[in-house]
Design a protein around this motif. Structure first.
Motif, mmCIF file in Angstrom:
data_model
loop_
_atom_site.group_PDB
_atom_site.id
_atom_site.type_symbol
_atom_site.label_atom_id
_atom_site.label_comp_id
_atom_site.label_asym_id
_atom_site.label_seq_id
_atom_site.Cartn_x
_atom_site.Cartn_y
_atom_site.Cartn_z
ATOM 1 N N SER A 16 -3.259 -18.289 5.588
ATOM 2 C CA SER A 16 -4.159 -17.423 4.819
ATOM 3 C C SER A 16 -4.732 -16.324 5.716
ATOM 4 O O SER A 16 -4.901 -15.181 5.284
ATOM 5 C CB SER A 16 -5.272 -18.231 4.140
ATOM 6 N N MET A 17 -4.990 -16.651 6.975
ATOM 7 C CA MET A 17 -5.589 -15.668 7.878
ATOM 8 C C MET A 17 -4.574 -14.643 8.398
ATOM 9 O O MET A 17 -4.957 -13.558 8.827
ATOM 10 C CB MET A 17 -6.299 -16.371 9.034
ATOM 11 N N TYR A 32 -10.953 5.329 7.859
ATOM 12 C CA TYR A 32 -12.211 4.622 8.063
ATOM 13 C C TYR A 32 -12.369 4.080 9.490
ATOM 14 O O TYR A 32 -13.442 3.623 9.857
ATOM 15 C CB TYR A 32 -12.342 3.450 7.079
ATOM 16 N N PHE A 33 -11.289 4.097 10.234
ATOM 17 C CA PHE A 33 -11.340 3.485 11.567
ATOM 18 C C PHE A 33 -11.099 4.473 12.692
ATOM 19 O O PHE A 33 -10.950 4.086 13.844
ATOM 20 C CB PHE A 33 -10.335 2.326 11.638
ATOM 21 N N ASN A 90 -2.885 -12.947 6.561
ATOM 22 C CA ASN A 90 -3.002 -11.825 5.631
ATOM 23 C C ASN A 90 -3.983 -10.757 6.113
ATOM 24 O O ASN A 90 -3.880 -9.597 5.704
ATOM 25 C CB ASN A 90 -3.504 -12.324 4.260
ATOM 26 N N GLN A 91 -4.938 -11.152 6.934
ATOM 27 C CA GLN A 91 -5.988 -10.212 7.359
ATOM 28 C C GLN A 91 -5.388 -9.074 8.198
ATOM 29 O O GLN A 91 -4.434 -9.289 8.945
ATOM 30 C CB GLN A 91 -7.027 -10.960 8.201
ATOM 31 N N PRO A 92 -5.976 -7.885 8.095
ATOM 32 C CA PRO A 92 -5.435 -6.727 8.813
ATOM 33 C C PRO A 92 -5.283 -6.967 10.312
ATOM 34 O O PRO A 92 -6.192 -7.521 10.939
ATOM 35 C CB PRO A 92 -6.476 -5.627 8.553
ATOM 36 N N MET A 137 0.827 -1.217 0.000
ATOM 37 C CA MET A 137 0.000 0.000 0.000
ATOM 38 C C MET A 137 0.853 1.255 0.000
ATOM 39 O O MET A 137 1.816 1.356 0.750
ATOM 40 C CB MET A 137 -0.847 0.040 1.282
ATOM 41 N N GLU A 181 -2.861 5.652 0.354
ATOM 42 C CA GLU A 181 -3.830 4.581 0.585
ATOM 43 C C GLU A 181 -3.888 4.224 2.068
ATOM 44 O O GLU A 181 -4.959 4.038 2.627
ATOM 45 C CB GLU A 181 -3.439 3.337 -0.217
ATOM 46 N N LEU A 233 -5.888 6.789 3.829
ATOM 47 C CA LEU A 233 -7.318 6.643 3.544
ATOM 48 C C LEU A 233 -7.900 5.461 4.322
ATOM 49 O O LEU A 233 -8.961 5.555 4.944
ATOM 50 C CB LEU A 233 -7.519 6.426 2.029
ATOM 51 N N PHE A 234 -7.171 4.352 4.280
ATOM 52 C CA PHE A 234 -7.574 3.145 5.000
ATOM 53 C C PHE A 234 -7.791 3.460 6.480
ATOM 54 O O PHE A 234 -8.829 3.151 7.056
ATOM 55 C CB PHE A 234 -6.467 2.098 4.818
#
Lengths: 124, 124, 124, 124
Positions: free
Chosen positions: A57-58, A12-13, A60-62, A1, A5, A8-9
């Protein structure tokens, strides 16, 4: 990113405290894990690689700091079944700033329900 | 659920404020929705019933007060595609005691990412 | 699909008889249905719309002529569960030229297995 | 599986030739693979273990002799995406008696479609 970006990301929080953000992201990751992988064919032969692949795979989640996935339950020699929610025992750590939430997905027999809950929230 | 079960269930969440519980459950529901339904064959013919069926399945999740699902994007006559995350526009309300969290899953073009976030948290 | 695309599409299947193509497409659709929807939250409230939505999404798949989906098993008032493969009873008709294959996904108790099989293949 | 179960299982397929059974089972496995794993978070970090885990889970399916899964497409450093059907390149061999069907799932650009098809069927 790129930097813009990322800004911006983050925007949102900004209405969430670190604790709220941590349990929100943790909830997303547990819900995602359950509904992505339930149904996967699993046997004694592929249980371990499936556990590792779910973990990776998990990651990768934020905001995921650490995760461990165990597929529990009796698998019989020469048989496979579809992964069920009650077979998942997941420990997840989500970090937002200095806050670390420890979450769990675990089948609770008395409830007959694979429960997602927050074990603790710490300031590190 | 019987009374004892309901009490046991509640005991797992006593370490969360209503705001934290609301965004936690909201996160679970958005993560679940995305990973359950992405990949579903969708065309002009079944878009609407799929939207309604996603809404109704997610109303089962704990604390969901209201949900609206829109499948956006151009679907062409005589073609179908696999539902992608960026086609989902979801508005979700989660209620815990008097606290209502309004959540969103929406594709953000500048991020090229289907973002899950909390729009607001209100005391009713 | 434009004419050239349709021709290209067909060229991939010229090595199969209509019977073979019919059971191949039928297998795809049953495998897709099972692994797309297993895990979906289901209760007495959303069982019916989920059945219809599964049918309509699978009608998009190539060569599907007809499909009926029943979610069987006891659902209790005020409870929801994750859809399991053994709860699916699916009848599927796939048509290729004049050949119609009737397929089934059904839990077979003696096998403790949700079996996918071909009930019959007819020339119409 | 015990002997009686194996006999019962086989009885469901006695109306199919080995060629038909092979493409039927192959279709199931390709449909299952696609709809189970599309949506999974994937990045440069977990691409390889996810490929292996998909292969190993699908080896459990009946009659699978061999399978190779490649996740294709540009993944960028520091980003993850949801696995899309068009990113899957799968080679599958299904064996029934002496018949081996070689199947493929591959994105066909001219069709803008991740196509499942049978490359060849051989008697070994």
């Amino acid at each position: 990113m790129r930097v813009e970006e990322r800004e911006l990301f983050k925007s949102y929080f900004k209405n969430l405290t670190p604790r709220e953000r941590a349990v929100f992201e943790g909830g997303i990751t547990l819900g995602a894990l359950f509904h992505q992988f339930v149904g996967t064919p699993v046997s004694l032969k592929n249980r371990e690689i499936l556990e590792r692949a779910i973990e990776e795979s998990m990651r990768n989640q934020p905001c995921v700091q650490d995760i461990s996935v165990k597929i529990v339950g009796d698998l019989k020699e020469d048989e496979y079944i579809s992964l069920e929610g009650k077979m998942l025992d997941v420990k997840l750590k989500v970090k937002v700033e200095n806050t670390v939430a420890s979450l769990r997905l675990k089948y609770i027999e008395e409830l007959n329900y694979p429960l997602m809950y927050v074990e603790k929230i710490e300031e590190k």
